[in-house]
Every structure is written in C-alpha cells, then in structure tokens.
Design a protein around this motif. Structure first.
Motif, short mmCIF file in Angstrom:
data_model
loop_
_atom_site.label_atom_id
_atom_site.label_comp_id
_atom_site.label_asym_id
_atom_site.label_seq_id
_atom_site.Cartn_x
_atom_site.Cartn_y
_atom_site.Cartn_z
N ASP A 14 38.49 44.58 14.03
CA ASP A 14 37.87 45.63 13.21
C ASP A 14 38.91 46.22 12.26
OD1 ASP A 14 36.36 47.66 12.16
OD2 ASP A 14 36.00 48.68 14.07
N LEU A 15 39.15 45.52 11.15
CA LEU A 15 40.15 45.98 10.18
C LEU A 15 39.69 47.20 9.40
CD1 LEU A 15 41.39 42.54 8.80
CD2 LEU A 15 42.48 44.01 10.49
N VAL A 16 38.39 47.35 9.25
CA VAL A 16 37.83 48.46 8.50
C VAL A 16 37.85 49.74 9.34
CG1 VAL A 16 35.77 49.28 7.27
CG2 VAL A 16 36.44 46.89 7.09
N GLY A 17 37.75 49.61 10.66
CA GLY A 17 37.82 50.76 11.56
C GLY A 17 36.53 51.51 11.76
N GLU A 18 35.39 50.88 11.47
CA GLU A 18 34.10 51.55 11.61
C GLU A 18 33.43 51.33 12.97
OE1 GLU A 18 31.88 50.06 8.28
OE2 GLU A 18 32.83 51.44 6.89
N GLY A 19 33.97 50.42 13.78
CA GLY A 19 33.37 50.14 15.07
C GLY A 19 32.19 49.18 15.04
N VAL A 20 31.85 48.71 13.85
CA VAL A 20 30.78 47.71 13.69
C VAL A 20 31.32 46.62 12.77
CG1 VAL A 20 28.88 49.33 14.03
CG2 VAL A 20 29.77 48.95 11.74
N VAL A 21 30.67 45.46 12.78
CA VAL A 21 31.09 44.37 11.90
C VAL A 21 30.86 44.77 10.45
CG1 VAL A 21 30.71 41.96 11.27
CG2 VAL A 21 30.62 42.64 13.67
N ALA A 22 31.92 44.67 9.63
CA ALA A 22 31.84 45.06 8.23
C ALA A 22 32.65 44.08 7.37
CB ALA A 22 32.39 46.48 8.04
N VAL A 23 32.40 44.09 6.09
CA VAL A 23 33.14 43.25 5.14
C VAL A 23 34.64 43.51 5.32
CG1 VAL A 23 33.58 42.82 2.68
CG2 VAL A 23 31.24 43.16 3.49
N GLY A 24 35.40 42.43 5.41
CA GLY A 24 36.84 42.53 5.58
C GLY A 24 37.29 42.33 7.02
N ARG A 30 33.80 30.46 16.87
CA ARG A 30 33.23 29.69 17.97
C ARG A 30 33.57 30.36 19.29
NH1 ARG A 30 37.26 24.55 17.47
NH2 ARG A 30 38.09 25.60 15.68
N SER A 31 32.84 29.99 20.29
CA SER A 31 33.08 30.50 21.64
C SER A 31 34.23 29.73 22.27
CB SER A 31 31.80 30.33 22.46
OG SER A 31 32.00 30.75 23.77
N ILE A 32 35.19 30.42 22.84
CA ILE A 32 36.36 29.79 23.46
C ILE A 32 36.19 29.89 24.97
CG2 ILE A 32 38.88 29.85 23.66
CD1 ILE A 32 37.84 29.25 20.81
N PRO A 33 36.02 28.75 25.69
CA PRO A 33 35.88 28.82 27.13
C PRO A 33 37.18 29.28 27.79
CG PRO A 33 35.74 26.54 26.36
CD PRO A 33 35.93 27.41 25.17
N VAL A 47 39.22 32.56 13.48
CA VAL A 47 38.42 33.65 12.93
C VAL A 47 38.17 33.42 11.45
CG1 VAL A 47 39.20 35.39 14.59
CG2 VAL A 47 40.47 35.06 12.48
N ASP A 48 37.11 34.03 10.95
CA ASP A 48 36.77 34.02 9.53
C ASP A 48 36.68 35.47 9.05
OD1 ASP A 48 36.57 31.27 9.08
OD2 ASP A 48 34.46 31.22 9.67
N VAL A 49 36.98 35.68 7.79
CA VAL A 49 36.84 37.00 7.18
C VAL A 49 35.38 37.21 6.84
CG1 VAL A 49 37.48 38.47 5.24
CG2 VAL A 49 39.17 36.90 6.23
N VAL A 50 34.83 38.37 7.22
CA VAL A 50 33.45 38.71 6.87
C VAL A 50 33.42 39.08 5.39
CG1 VAL A 50 31.55 40.32 7.32
CG2 VAL A 50 32.99 39.55 9.21
N THR A 51 32.52 38.40 4.67
CA THR A 51 32.40 38.67 3.22
C THR A 51 31.06 39.28 2.89
OG1 THR A 51 31.65 36.41 2.83
CG2 THR A 51 33.98 36.85 2.52
#
Length: 51
Positions: A14-24, A30-33, A47-51
């Motif tokens: 959470d780079l944005v710091g809002e506690g929810v998924v956000a841009v950035g 993928r799921s890592i066992p 990981v991928d950056v949310v755009t």
C-alpha cells in the motif's frame, strides 16, 4: 491442520497509504504456495503496479 489444507501468499504493498487498493500500489500477480508447517522463506512474490 488436515492433509487437505493449502496455504498461499498474496501481497498488497500500500504505497498510497489509504488501506485499500489504489493506483500506484503493488499487487501480487499470482498465488504463491507456502508450506503448511515449517519455514516458508525466503520467497519472491511477483507484483504489478496498479494503474
């Protein structure tokens, strides 16, 4: 835990710091066992950056 138990790791950085998924933010792609018992690390989580 039973023999049918499976664990996996997902990641949200959470780079944005809002506690929810956000841009950035960064999200796992993928799921890592991971083992049910014992040490799981070290792990690499793609990981991928949310755009």
């Amino acid at each position: 835990m039973s023999a049918a138990t499976a664990l996996s790791l997902r990641c949200h950085v959470d780079l944005v710091g809002e506690g929810v998924v956000a841009v950035g933010d960064l999200l796992s792609t993928r799921s890592i066992p991971v083992p049910v018992t014992g040490d799981a690390g070290p792990l690499t989580v793609p990981v991928d950056v949310v755009t």
